[in-house]
Design a protein around this motif. Sequence first.
Motif, PDB file in Angstrom:
ATOM      1  N   THR A  85       1.189  30.903 -44.001  1.00 36.10           N
ATOM      2  CA  THR A  85       0.448  32.122 -43.964  1.00 36.10           C
ATOM      3  C   THR A  85       0.916  33.087 -44.941  1.00 36.10           C
ATOM      4  OG1 THR A  85       0.875  31.951 -41.559  1.00 36.10           O
ATOM      5  CG2 THR A  85       0.080  34.116 -42.056  1.00 36.10           C
ATOM      6  N   SER A  86       2.192  32.745 -45.361  1.00 41.92           N
ATOM      7  CA  SER A  86       2.533  33.886 -46.465  1.00 41.92           C
ATOM      8  C   SER A  86       2.790  32.811 -47.669  1.00 41.92           C
ATOM      9  CB  SER A  86       3.644  34.648 -46.130  1.00 41.92           C
ATOM     10  OG  SER A  86       3.492  35.409 -45.205  1.00 41.92           O
ATOM     11  N   GLY A 117       4.899  30.220 -47.582  1.00 38.03           N
ATOM     12  CA  GLY A 117       5.610  28.954 -47.098  1.00 38.03           C
ATOM     13  C   GLY A 117       7.020  28.696 -46.890  1.00 38.03           C
ATOM     14  N   ILE A 118       7.738  29.841 -46.987  1.00 38.85           N
ATOM     15  CA  ILE A 118       9.182  29.676 -46.854  1.00 38.85           C
ATOM     16  C   ILE A 118       9.840  29.351 -45.512  1.00 38.85           C
ATOM     17  CG2 ILE A 118      11.280  31.187 -46.840  1.00 38.85           C
ATOM     18  CD1 ILE A 118       9.677  31.048 -49.673  1.00 38.85           C
ATOM     19  N   PHE A 119       8.943  29.534 -44.320  1.00 35.64           N
ATOM     20  CA  PHE A 119       9.394  28.835 -43.193  1.00 35.64           C
ATOM     21  C   PHE A 119       9.479  27.689 -43.229  1.00 35.64           C
ATOM     22  CE2 PHE A 119       8.090  26.874 -39.509  1.00 35.64           C
ATOM     23  CZ  PHE A 119       8.941  26.824 -38.577  1.00 35.64           C
ATOM     24  N   ALA A 168       6.318  28.328 -32.813  1.00 33.24           N
ATOM     25  CA  ALA A 168       4.981  28.341 -31.949  1.00 33.24           C
ATOM     26  C   ALA A 168       4.165  27.207 -32.408  1.00 33.24           C
ATOM     27  CB  ALA A 168       4.503  30.025 -32.185  1.00 33.24           C
ATOM     28  N   GLN A 195       2.220  28.255 -39.890  1.00 34.65           N
ATOM     29  CA  GLN A 195       1.099  29.232 -39.654  1.00 34.65           C
ATOM     30  C   GLN A 195       1.170  30.318 -38.652  1.00 34.65           C
ATOM     31  OE1 GLN A 195      -2.836  27.127 -39.716  1.00 34.65           O
ATOM     32  NE2 GLN A 195      -2.425  26.419 -41.972  1.00 34.65           N
ATOM     33  N   SER A 196       0.896  31.453 -38.918  1.00 33.86           N
ATOM     34  CA  SER A 196       1.069  32.335 -37.966  1.00 33.86           C
ATOM     35  C   SER A 196      -0.154  32.258 -36.588  1.00 33.86           C
ATOM     36  CB  SER A 196       0.846  33.940 -38.412  1.00 33.86           C
ATOM     37  OG  SER A 196       2.032  34.077 -39.052  1.00 33.86           O
ATOM     38  N   LYS A 197       0.197  32.126 -35.719  1.00 35.70           N
ATOM     39  CA  LYS A 197      -0.637  32.200 -34.449  1.00 35.70           C
ATOM     40  C   LYS A 197      -0.693  33.487 -33.931  1.00 35.70           C
ATOM     41  CE  LYS A 197       0.829  27.600 -34.726  1.00 35.70           C
ATOM     42  NZ  LYS A 197       1.866  27.507 -35.575  1.00 35.70           N
ATOM     43  N   ALA A 209      -1.326  35.604 -31.364  1.00 32.23           N
ATOM     44  CA  ALA A 209      -1.429  36.140 -29.966  1.00 32.23           C
ATOM     45  C   ALA A 209       0.136  35.765 -29.654  1.00 32.23           C
ATOM     46  CB  ALA A 209      -2.096  34.989 -28.985  1.00 32.23           C
ATOM     47  N   CYS A 231      12.607  30.310 -34.519  1.00 34.09           N
ATOM     48  CA  CYS A 231      11.798  31.266 -35.512  1.00 34.09           C
ATOM     49  C   CYS A 231      10.848  31.964 -34.255  1.00 34.09           C
ATOM     50  CB  CYS A 231      10.783  30.784 -36.511  1.00 34.09           C
ATOM     51  SG  CYS A 231      10.041  31.736 -37.496  1.00 34.09           S
ATOM     52  N   ILE A 256       8.153  39.880 -39.998  1.00 37.25           N
ATOM     53  CA  ILE A 256       7.998  41.491 -40.229  1.00 37.25           C
ATOM     54  C   ILE A 256       6.541  41.586 -39.288  1.00 37.25           C
ATOM     55  CG2 ILE A 256       6.479  43.168 -41.503  1.00 37.25           C
ATOM     56  CD1 ILE A 256       8.126  42.266 -43.888  1.00 37.25           C
ATOM     57  N   LYS A 313      -5.492  33.988 -40.971  1.00 40.90           N
ATOM     58  CA  LYS A 313      -4.952  34.353 -42.701  1.00 40.90           C
ATOM     59  C   LYS A 313      -4.978  33.001 -43.555  1.00 40.90           C
ATOM     60  CE  LYS A 313      -1.262  37.468 -42.757  1.00 40.90           C
ATOM     61  NZ  LYS A 313       0.058  37.925 -42.315  1.00 40.90           N
ATOM     62  N   ASP A 368       5.086  39.039 -45.541  1.00 42.59           N
ATOM     63  CA  ASP A 368       3.999  39.105 -46.756  1.00 42.59           C
ATOM     64  C   ASP A 368       4.648  40.183 -47.620  1.00 42.59           C
ATOM     65  OD1 ASP A 368       1.443  37.132 -46.133  1.00 42.59           O
ATOM     66  OD2 ASP A 368       1.690  38.403 -44.417  1.00 42.59           O
ATOM     67  N   ASN A 377       4.287  47.160 -46.965  1.00 36.54           N
ATOM     68  CA  ASN A 377       4.325  46.580 -45.723  1.00 36.54           C
ATOM     69  C   ASN A 377       4.912  47.752 -44.534  1.00 36.54           C
ATOM     70  OD1 ASN A 377       4.384  44.709 -43.644  1.00 36.54           O
ATOM     71  ND2 ASN A 377       4.758  43.047 -45.007  1.00 36.54           N
TER      72      ASN A 377
HETATM   73  C1  LIG Z   1       1.623  38.042 -34.430  1.00 32.32           C
HETATM   74  C2  LIG Z   1       2.161  38.134 -35.885  1.00 32.32           C
HETATM   75  C3  LIG Z   1       2.221  39.490 -36.670  1.00 32.32           C
HETATM   76  C4  LIG Z   1       2.572  39.285 -37.882  1.00 32.32           C
HETATM   77  N1  LIG Z   1       2.569  40.592 -38.666  1.00 32.32           N
HETATM   78  C5  LIG Z   1       3.078  40.697 -39.898  1.00 32.32           C
HETATM   79  C6  LIG Z   1       2.937  41.773 -40.640  1.00 32.32           C
HETATM   80  O1  LIG Z   1       2.340  42.906 -40.069  1.00 32.32           O
HETATM   81  N2  LIG Z   1       3.289  42.064 -41.970  1.00 32.32           N
HETATM   82  C7  LIG Z   1       3.974  40.788 -42.630  1.00 32.32           C
HETATM   83  O2  LIG Z   1       4.294  40.939 -43.448  1.00 32.32           O
HETATM   84  N3  LIG Z   1       4.045  39.718 -41.849  1.00 32.32           N
HETATM   85  C8  LIG Z   1       3.541  39.644 -40.709  1.00 32.32           C
HETATM   86  N4  LIG Z   1       3.515  38.456 -39.952  1.00 32.32           N
HETATM   87  C9  LIG Z   1       4.310  37.389 -40.480  1.00 32.32           C
HETATM   88  C10 LIG Z   1       3.382  36.407 -41.454  1.00 32.32           C
HETATM   89  O3  LIG Z   1       2.423  36.091 -40.834  1.00 32.32           O
HETATM   90  C11 LIG Z   1       4.279  34.982 -41.745  1.00 32.32           C
HETATM   91  O4  LIG Z   1       4.225  34.238 -40.429  1.00 32.32           O
HETATM   92  C12 LIG Z   1       5.573  35.236 -42.360  1.00 32.32           C
HETATM   93  O5  LIG Z   1       5.351  35.602 -43.526  1.00 32.32           O
HETATM   94  C13 LIG Z   1       5.947  33.593 -42.598  1.00 32.32           C
HETATM   95  O6  LIG Z   1       5.339  33.008 -43.221  1.00 32.32           O
HETATM   96  P1  LIG Z   1       5.540  31.631 -43.992  1.00 32.32           P
HETATM   97  O7  LIG Z   1       4.445  31.364 -44.960  1.00 32.32           O
HETATM   98  O8  LIG Z   1       6.850  31.496 -44.687  1.00 32.32           O
HETATM   99  O9  LIG Z   1       5.654  30.689 -42.785  1.00 32.32           O
HETATM  100  P2  LIG Z   1       4.545  30.384 -41.679  1.00 32.32           P
HETATM  101  O10 LIG Z   1       4.438  28.672 -41.693  1.00 32.32           O
HETATM  102  O11 LIG Z   1       3.361  31.040 -41.678  1.00 32.32           O
HETATM  103  O12 LIG Z   1       5.206  30.761 -40.474  1.00 32.32           O
HETATM  104  C14 LIG Z   1       5.118  30.103 -39.317  1.00 32.32           C
HETATM  105  C15 LIG Z   1       6.238  30.539 -38.382  1.00 32.32           C
HETATM  106  O13 LIG Z   1       5.940  31.528 -37.582  1.00 32.32           O
HETATM  107  C16 LIG Z   1       6.181  31.231 -36.253  1.00 32.32           C
HETATM  108  N5  LIG Z   1       5.012  32.045 -35.286  1.00 32.32           N
HETATM  109  C17 LIG Z   1       3.835  31.532 -35.810  1.00 32.32           C
HETATM  110  N6  LIG Z   1       3.077  32.182 -34.746  1.00 32.32           N
HETATM  111  C18 LIG Z   1       3.865  32.743 -33.861  1.00 32.32           C
HETATM  112  C19 LIG Z   1       3.672  33.782 -32.668  1.00 32.32           C
HETATM  113  N7  LIG Z   1       2.621  33.996 -32.285  1.00 32.32           N
HETATM  114  N8  LIG Z   1       4.783  34.052 -32.057  1.00 32.32           N
HETATM  115  C20 LIG Z   1       6.113  33.684 -32.500  1.00 32.32           C
HETATM  116  N9  LIG Z   1       6.311  32.998 -33.559  1.00 32.32           N
HETATM  117  C21 LIG Z   1       5.113  32.481 -34.027  1.00 32.32           C
HETATM  118  C22 LIG Z   1       6.197  29.899 -36.260  1.00 32.32           C
HETATM  119  O14 LIG Z   1       6.978  29.105 -35.154  1.00 32.32           O
HETATM  120  C23 LIG Z   1       6.747  29.455 -37.553  1.00 32.32           C
HETATM  121  O15 LIG Z   1       8.122  29.515 -37.303  1.00 32.32           O
HETATM  122  C24 LIG Z   1       3.117  38.213 -38.446  1.00 32.32           C
HETATM  123  C25 LIG Z   1       3.276  36.989 -37.876  1.00 32.32           C
HETATM  124  C26 LIG Z   1       2.565  37.165 -36.455  1.00 32.32           C
HETATM  125  C27 LIG Z   1       2.559  35.849 -35.836  1.00 32.32           C
END
Ligand SMILES: Cc1cc2nc3c(=O)[nH]c(=O)nc-3n(C[C@H](O)[C@H](O)[C@H](O)COP(=O)(O)OP(=O)(O)OC[C@H]3O[C@@H](n4cnc5c(N)ncnc54)[C@H](O)[C@@H]3O)c2cc1C
Length: 389
Positions: free
Chosen positions: A85-86, A88-90, A107, A131-133, A135, A159, A185, A216, A279, A331
């Motif tokens: 979603t952002s 890829g640090i997760f 999730a 990836q962010s889900k 809901a 997480c 966040i 996203k 992000d 943000n």
């Molecule tokens: C509902 C929601 C609202 C968000 N709002 C913002 C925001 O306003 N500003 C901002 O900067 N970032 C926000 N984020 C966070 C952002 O979208 C990314 O998840 C985060 O930056 C991590 O990205 P990544 O690329 O490192 O990893 P990714 O692979 O994208 O992250 C996935 C991780 O998030 C967890 N996850 C995914 N969906 C859910 C969920 N529904 N409930 C609980 N955990 C979940 C997964 O378990 C996994 O650990 C939000 C995320 C969610 C789920």
Amino acid sequence: MIDKVEKSMCTGCAGCKNICPVSAITFRADSEGFEYPDIDMAKCIKCNLCEKICPILHPVKSDNTSKPDIYAAWNMDENIRINSTSGGIFSALATQFIQRGGLVVGAVYLEDFSIVHTMISSIDDLEKLRQSKYAQSKIQDIFKSIKDELSKGNKVLFCGSPCQNAGLRNFLRKDYENLYCCDFICRGIISQKVYHKFLNDVSKKHSSDIKNIQFKNKDFGWNRFSTKVSYKDGSVYQLDRFTDYYMVGYLKHNLYLRPSCHNCHFKSLPRVADISLGDFWGIANFDANLDNNKGTSVVIVNSQKGRELYSWIKNDVYSCERTLDEVTKGNSCLLNCAPAGKYREYFFKNIDKTDFIDLINKIDKKASKVPMGEKAREYITVVKNHLKR
Ligand SMILES: Cc1cc2nc3c(=O)[nH]c(=O)nc-3n(C[C@H](O)[C@H](O)[C@H](O)COP(=O)(O)OP(=O)(O)OC[C@H]3O[C@@H](n4cnc5c(N)ncnc54)[C@H](O)[C@@H]3O)c2cc1C
């Protein structure tokens, strides 16, 4: 008991359900689709544990710093970065964690695309967590499973949203050396009823089942992210953040956040989690080289454990130090709650009797001086060949 918590404050973290020694608490959805605890008084033994661990009634005790280390970062594996979603640090954190023998909880989508928290121990399963889900994920009994694993001496990386992290920490009632917590966040969370209503109604124009959902998605770039629902026959629903019906209702009109999200106790600093991800919106205003539209994460390191975690991925990510001021400029959700939109009540009054797209269009027309453009509103239906290309 847990019914002391005002409904408008309950985050649905499920700590109370997990702690109940006689399984007297179940979670039930209200008419908006948000789940709240429901006590079976015939089973309840009035131990009050549910109340004692509620993070709304009893804030989490934490030594985390309100002056965290801040980084802009991304995963150097281009494929993982693009499919995250952002930045890829997760995935970088989870990969290292599993390689060091740990378990990761996050999730995932089930077969019917409902969203639950689950535990994995293999890198092969990591893709499901990525990836962010958009809901609220169901916690179910995962806190109990985490406690079992921690008690056996296994390392766990959890997480979830900030409120889920708070729920877990209070549920455990003590610090575990082998628990690492990661949050994000969070703008706020949507009910699975709203999410499924969106999926059902956009899918009416498609004659096959959903294959994959990506919120996203980065086909149009990270800055102009899109919602992409891919169907088994190769057709696609894909609209960008400014025109996708789900994101317009979420980001533009604040129609369907959980009531507690409008008064969130877990935003701001210090955070409950060891490390927080998000992000790095607006990073290009400070250094254009840090935004190539593929996703730049902000990493907020809140504790010594967070520092340890982050040091494990130093060879897997590009990372540079930034400031908190830069994060908050782009943000606002790090510190501020989104207000309830003017048409929130109207949305929920009509959700059961109106098509999702029609309802969002109607609200957008009522609310906006400049409604979503007709042209931009058209589906971008991409056929199989185009997808392959
Ligand atoms: C509902 C929601 C609202 C968000 N709002 C913002 C925001 O306003 N500003 C901002 O900067 N970032 C926000 N984020 C966070 C952002 O979208 C990314 O998840 C985060 O930056 C991590 O990205 P990544 O690329 O490192 O990893 P990714 O692979 O994208 O992250 C996935 C991780 O998030 C967890 N996850 C995914 N969906 C859910 C969920 N529904 N409930 C609980 N955990 C979940 C997964 O378990 C996994 O650990 C939000 C995320 C969610 C789920």
